[in-house]
Design a protein around this motif. Sequence first.
Motif, PDB file in Angstrom:
ATOM      1  N   LEU A  28      40.324  36.160  51.714  1.00 44.84           N
ATOM      2  CA  LEU A  28      38.953  35.614  51.231  1.00 44.84           C
ATOM      3  C   LEU A  28      39.297  36.770  49.945  1.00 44.84           C
ATOM      4  CD1 LEU A  28      36.200  35.141  53.855  1.00 44.84           C
ATOM      5  CD2 LEU A  28      36.764  33.910  52.492  1.00 44.84           C
ATOM      6  N   MET A  29      39.783  38.079  50.440  1.00 51.03           N
ATOM      7  CA  MET A  29      39.630  39.257  49.685  1.00 51.03           C
ATOM      8  C   MET A  29      40.689  38.853  48.609  1.00 51.03           C
ATOM      9  SD  MET A  29      37.619  41.192  50.907  1.00 51.03           S
ATOM     10  CE  MET A  29      36.153  40.043  50.786  1.00 51.03           C
ATOM     11  N   LYS A  30      41.278  38.450  48.624  1.00 47.33           N
ATOM     12  CA  LYS A  30      42.579  37.707  47.694  1.00 47.33           C
ATOM     13  C   LYS A  30      41.867  37.023  46.757  1.00 47.33           C
ATOM     14  CE  LYS A  30      46.962  36.571  46.939  1.00 47.33           C
ATOM     15  NZ  LYS A  30      48.565  35.333  47.874  1.00 47.33           N
ATOM     16  N   GLY A  31      41.136  36.068  47.047  1.00 50.83           N
ATOM     17  CA  GLY A  31      40.629  35.107  46.238  1.00 50.83           C
ATOM     18  C   GLY A  31      39.641  35.917  45.347  1.00 50.83           C
ATOM     19  N   LEU A  32      38.885  36.898  46.027  1.00 52.20           N
ATOM     20  CA  LEU A  32      37.615  37.748  45.335  1.00 52.20           C
ATOM     21  C   LEU A  32      38.211  38.059  43.821  1.00 52.20           C
ATOM     22  CD1 LEU A  32      34.509  37.949  45.470  1.00 52.20           C
ATOM     23  CD2 LEU A  32      34.704  39.724  46.424  1.00 52.20           C
ATOM     24  N   GLY A  33      39.747  38.825  44.849  1.00 54.75           N
ATOM     25  CA  GLY A  33      40.144  39.688  43.378  1.00 54.75           C
ATOM     26  C   GLY A  33      40.597  38.656  42.423  1.00 54.75           C
ATOM     27  N   THR A  34      41.113  37.523  42.587  1.00 51.59           N
ATOM     28  CA  THR A  34      41.838  37.346  41.781  1.00 51.59           C
ATOM     29  C   THR A  34      40.695  36.094  40.950  1.00 51.59           C
ATOM     30  OG1 THR A  34      43.032  36.089  42.844  1.00 51.59           O
ATOM     31  CG2 THR A  34      42.742  34.262  41.609  1.00 51.59           C
ATOM     32  N   GLY A  35      39.703  36.069  41.653  1.00 52.70           N
ATOM     33  CA  GLY A  35      38.438  35.212  40.658  1.00 52.70           C
ATOM     34  C   GLY A  35      37.782  36.658  39.797  1.00 52.70           C
ATOM     35  N   ILE A  36      37.708  37.536  40.751  1.00 54.97           N
ATOM     36  CA  ILE A  36      36.997  38.887  39.132  1.00 54.97           C
ATOM     37  C   ILE A  36      37.774  39.437  38.686  1.00 54.97           C
ATOM     38  CG2 ILE A  36      36.959  40.960  39.064  1.00 54.97           C
ATOM     39  CD1 ILE A  36      35.746  41.605  42.048  1.00 54.97           C
ATOM     40  N   LYS A  37      39.546  38.765  38.510  1.00 56.28           N
ATOM     41  CA  LYS A  37      40.559  39.334  37.852  1.00 56.28           C
ATOM     42  C   LYS A  37      40.402  38.373  36.296  1.00 56.28           C
ATOM     43  CE  LYS A  37      45.743  39.697  36.816  1.00 56.28           C
ATOM     44  NZ  LYS A  37      46.514  40.275  37.475  1.00 56.28           N
ATOM     45  N   GLU A  38      40.124  36.873  36.487  1.00 55.48           N
ATOM     46  CA  GLU A  38      40.072  36.303  36.028  1.00 55.48           C
ATOM     47  C   GLU A  38      38.445  36.408  35.260  1.00 55.48           C
ATOM     48  OE1 GLU A  38      40.130  32.441  37.558  1.00 55.48           O
ATOM     49  OE2 GLU A  38      41.812  33.116  38.206  1.00 55.48           O
ATOM     50  N   LYS A  40      37.337  39.252  33.914  1.00 58.93           N
ATOM     51  CA  LYS A  40      37.835  39.964  33.185  1.00 58.93           C
ATOM     52  C   LYS A  40      38.141  39.464  32.390  1.00 58.93           C
ATOM     53  CE  LYS A  40      36.527  44.271  36.301  1.00 58.93           C
ATOM     54  NZ  LYS A  40      38.057  45.423  37.071  1.00 58.93           N
ATOM     55  N   ASN A  41      39.536  39.120  32.748  1.00 58.73           N
ATOM     56  CA  ASN A  41      40.126  38.533  31.033  1.00 58.73           C
ATOM     57  C   ASN A  41      40.044  37.640  29.883  1.00 58.73           C
ATOM     58  OD1 ASN A  41      42.303  40.236  31.943  1.00 58.73           O
ATOM     59  ND2 ASN A  41      43.440  37.981  32.849  1.00 58.73           N
ATOM     60  N   ALA A  42      38.630  36.566  30.581  1.00 56.79           N
ATOM     61  CA  ALA A  42      37.437  35.619  30.351  1.00 56.79           C
ATOM     62  C   ALA A  42      36.623  36.858  28.886  1.00 56.79           C
ATOM     63  CB  ALA A  42      37.344  35.044  31.173  1.00 56.79           C
ATOM     64  N   ALA A  43      36.093  37.512  29.827  1.00 56.15           N
ATOM     65  CA  ALA A  43      35.313  38.609  29.227  1.00 56.15           C
ATOM     66  C   ALA A  43      35.800  38.965  28.001  1.00 56.15           C
ATOM     67  CB  ALA A  43      34.272  39.556  29.845  1.00 56.15           C
ATOM     68  N   LYS A  44      37.330  39.436  28.384  1.00 53.59           N
ATOM     69  CA  LYS A  44      37.451  39.878  26.793  1.00 53.59           C
ATOM     70  C   LYS A  44      38.586  38.819  25.617  1.00 53.59           C
ATOM     71  CE  LYS A  44      40.220  43.619  29.861  1.00 53.59           C
ATOM     72  NZ  LYS A  44      41.748  44.532  29.319  1.00 53.59           N
ATOM     73  N   GLU A  45      37.997  38.154  26.564  1.00 52.82           N
ATOM     74  CA  GLU A  45      38.479  36.955  25.368  1.00 52.82           C
ATOM     75  C   GLU A  45      37.736  36.762  24.568  1.00 52.82           C
ATOM     76  OE1 GLU A  45      41.167  33.687  27.577  1.00 52.82           O
ATOM     77  OE2 GLU A  45      42.600  35.398  27.511  1.00 52.82           O
TER      78      GLU A  45
END
Length: 57
Positions: A28-38, A40-45
């Motif tokens: 669950l934590m790995k999935g949450l971390g991946t979602g947050i990373k994606e 942030k990347n989308a917000a930068k783009e």
Amino acid sequence: MGRLGPTEIILIVAVILLMFGGKKIPELMKGLGTGIKEFKNAAKEDQPADKKEDETK
């Protein structure tokens, strides 16, 4: 109201462990971390073009 003490935090963690089990929590934590990373990347783009040009200078 609004502040959590150590007893409330321990109780919340215990309930989560009972609901999901010890083996499921890392997944669950790995999935949450991946979602947050994606996110942030989308917000930068999604920055306006003028801000992107300023950053490259």
